[in-house]
Every structure is written in C-alpha cells, then in structure tokens.
Design an enzyme around this catalytic site. Structure first.
Site, PDB file in Angstrom:
ATOM      1  N   GLU A 119       0.820  -1.209   0.000  1.00 24.76           N
ATOM      2  CA  GLU A 119       0.000   0.000   0.000  1.00 24.76           C
ATOM      3  C   GLU A 119       0.858   1.264   0.000  1.00 24.76           C
ATOM      4  O   GLU A 119       0.409   2.323  -0.451  1.00 24.76           O
ATOM      5  CB  GLU A 119      -0.963  -0.014   1.179  1.00 24.76           C
ATOM      6  CG  GLU A 119      -2.007  -1.118   1.067  1.00 24.76           C
ATOM      7  CD  GLU A 119      -3.181  -0.943   2.010  1.00 24.76           C
ATOM      8  OE1 GLU A 119      -3.138  -0.033   2.870  1.00 24.76           O
ATOM      9  OE2 GLU A 119      -4.146  -1.720   1.880  1.00 24.76           O
ATOM     10  N   CYS A 131      -3.360 -13.767  -0.047  1.00 19.45           N
ATOM     11  CA  CYS A 131      -3.817 -12.405   0.251  1.00 19.45           C
ATOM     12  C   CYS A 131      -3.912 -11.684  -1.077  1.00 19.45           C
ATOM     13  O   CYS A 131      -3.012 -11.790  -1.921  1.00 19.45           O
ATOM     14  CB  CYS A 131      -2.837 -11.690   1.182  1.00 19.45           C
ATOM     15  SG  CYS A 131      -3.200  -9.926   1.408  1.00 19.45           S
TER      16      CYS A 131
END
Length: 289
Positions: A163, A201
């Site tokens: 991120e 994920c």
C-alpha cells in the site's frame, strides 16, 4: 441482444481489485460493481460475528446494485464469513480460498506423474497470508480437502509495503527473503516440502515478481517452486460459473462502478495500482457501524 450480467465484488479494502483485474481480462463484457469497506478495515482484528455482519451488509448493498454473482475478494471474510453469506445470499457466492487450493492441486496434477499424484507424502503447499487468515487455518483445511498438506505463514509487513507503493524497494525484497527463509525452515520442521507457493492475500499478486526474483536469487534450484495466485484462481472459477449462467455475454466492455465506505480520494489513488488502470470515479457509501 443479450443482457450484460453484473458481477459484484467485495473486499475490506483495495486488494480485491486484483481479482477484478483478472476478471476484466477473462469476462470483459460483464458489468462490475466493486465495494471496498475501507471505513471498517482491518477485518483481521474483528470477531467472526462482526466480520460476518460487515460482509452481509456489503452483500445486501451489492445485491441492491443489481449484482447477479457475489465475489468475496477478501481472504479474511472468505475464511470467517462465507457460511453466513451463503445463508443470506439470493445469488451465488464465491470466496477466494477454495478456488486457490483447487488450482494448486490441478497444477500439481498437470506437472507430476500419475504415481506421484497418488503419493501425497511430499505434496506440500506454502501459503503466504495475513495473520487473521493464517489463524483461521482456512487454507490448510481447503488444501487438506484436495489431499495436500499446507504450511501457512503470516507475513504482516507485506500489506503495508504494497500500500506504500514499495513494490520495487530493496526493503521489500529483504522482507520477502526473510519471510520465505523462515517459512521454508518452519515447513520442513512440520515435515512439509512445498512444491507451490500460494498467495493467500489479494495484495500479494503485486509482489509476485519480487517473490520470483527472491526465489531465484536466494534459494535457486534448491527450492523449485511455482507460485499461484488465489485472485487469478478465483477469477477463473467465476468465469466457469458465469459461462454456465450466462452463455452469451455481449462483446465489448461493460460498466465499472466503484464504491468505498471511507475516503474516495485514497481509494482512487491506491486502487489504481491494484486494478492496473486509472479509476475515474468512486462513490462514497455509508454502511453504518
């Protein structure tokens, strides 16, 4: 003219956009509605009951938006809320965990001899996932149903690195190397010899080039493992189901809608990295507490 079906995709944040990215390649003619429940993340710190309630809220919202199939593009929600969603849904519900495990087994069957396929002693999977997903042991159960042993490794630093946009950073490469070294050592201590790394994920597909580089540079021929992406496997499963339900999807591109429960500006900025293309417009929606 055939009607364009609508696929609803839900995640607690941005990672599910990697599933959408694969789906846009496989089923470009569908309409898509994506909901990121960014106001209530991280789901991993919540109870099973709370996660189920949040997921059902998202299901109902996407059903109201016309979704005809609901993709739970969130490993935590797939692990802890899939039963609740299937009980509430009026449309098919697809999670990310079982398709990932099935894809590993299918890939193993294709690359091994018939004798090796029936001898599961060394048929191991290394699952890289978040802490909450690992603690649920959902991937271990799904792999066991396909006759495989799995070692699940929590990699809590990888999501924030993705991120932050540090995909190509030497810091990220070193973190990946440490996690892999620990995971392989721990797997062998559990008598598991992994033949495949399963990315458990939806953030991790962005790190696949780094993983491949680290495997080659630091482990080489000693660890000849393939890497499979549960996001891509989920998209393939959705394609199969959509082909059965909607055999004549129109050509061309469908409509894309994006909703977020928190900052739409942040969703546009980060989400574009995961989707691999600019996100022009995001609508804010309040699903409550």
């Amino acid at each position: 003219m055939s009607k364009r079906p609508t696929i609803g995709i839900f995640d607690s944040g941005f990672g599910g956009l990697t599933v959408m990215r694969s789906l846009l390649t496989l089923i470009p003619g569908a309409n898509y509605v994506y909901l990121g429940d960014t106001a209530r993340l991280p789901y991993g710190s919540k109870s099973r009951e709370t996660i189920a309630r949040y997921a059902v809220d998202s299901l109902r919202f996407l059903e109201a938006q016309g979704a005809e199939l609901f993709v739970v593009a969130c490993n935590t929600a797939s692990a802890l809320a899939l039963d609740a969603l299937e009980a509430e849904a009026k449309i098919p519900v697809i999670g990310v965990i079982e398709p990932g495990a099935a894809a590993v087994r299918a890939a193993y069957n294709q690359t091994m001899s018939e004798a090796a396929v029936t001898d599961l002693a060394g048929n191991g999977v290394l699952v890289l996932a978040t802490e909450a997903t690992v603690q649920s042991h959902a991937y271990a159960r799904a792999c066991a149903e396909h006759g495989m042993k799995a070692f699940e490794k929590a990699c809590p630093l990888l999501v924030p690195l993705v991120e932050e946009g540090w995909i190509d950073s030497p810091v990220t490469e070193e973190v990946v190397r440490i996690y892999l070294a620990e995971a392989l050592t721990q797997a062998r201590e559990h008598n598991i010899t992994p033949h495949t790394i399963l990315l458990g994920c939806t953030h991790y597909p962005l790190l696949q080039p780094v993983l491949e580089c680290v495997l080659l540079k630091h482990f080489g021929a000693n660890e000849p493992m393939g890497i499979l992406d549960s996001a891509e496997a989920t998209a393939q499963r959705v394609k199969q189901i959509m082909a059965e339900r909607f055999p004549a999807i129109p050509t061309g591109s469908g409509e894309l809608k994006f909703f977020a429960t928190d900052s739409v500006e942040k969703f546009q900025r980060l989400g574009s990295r995961f989707l691999g293309q600019p996100i022009a417009h995001v609508q804010h929606v309040d699903l409550g507490g």
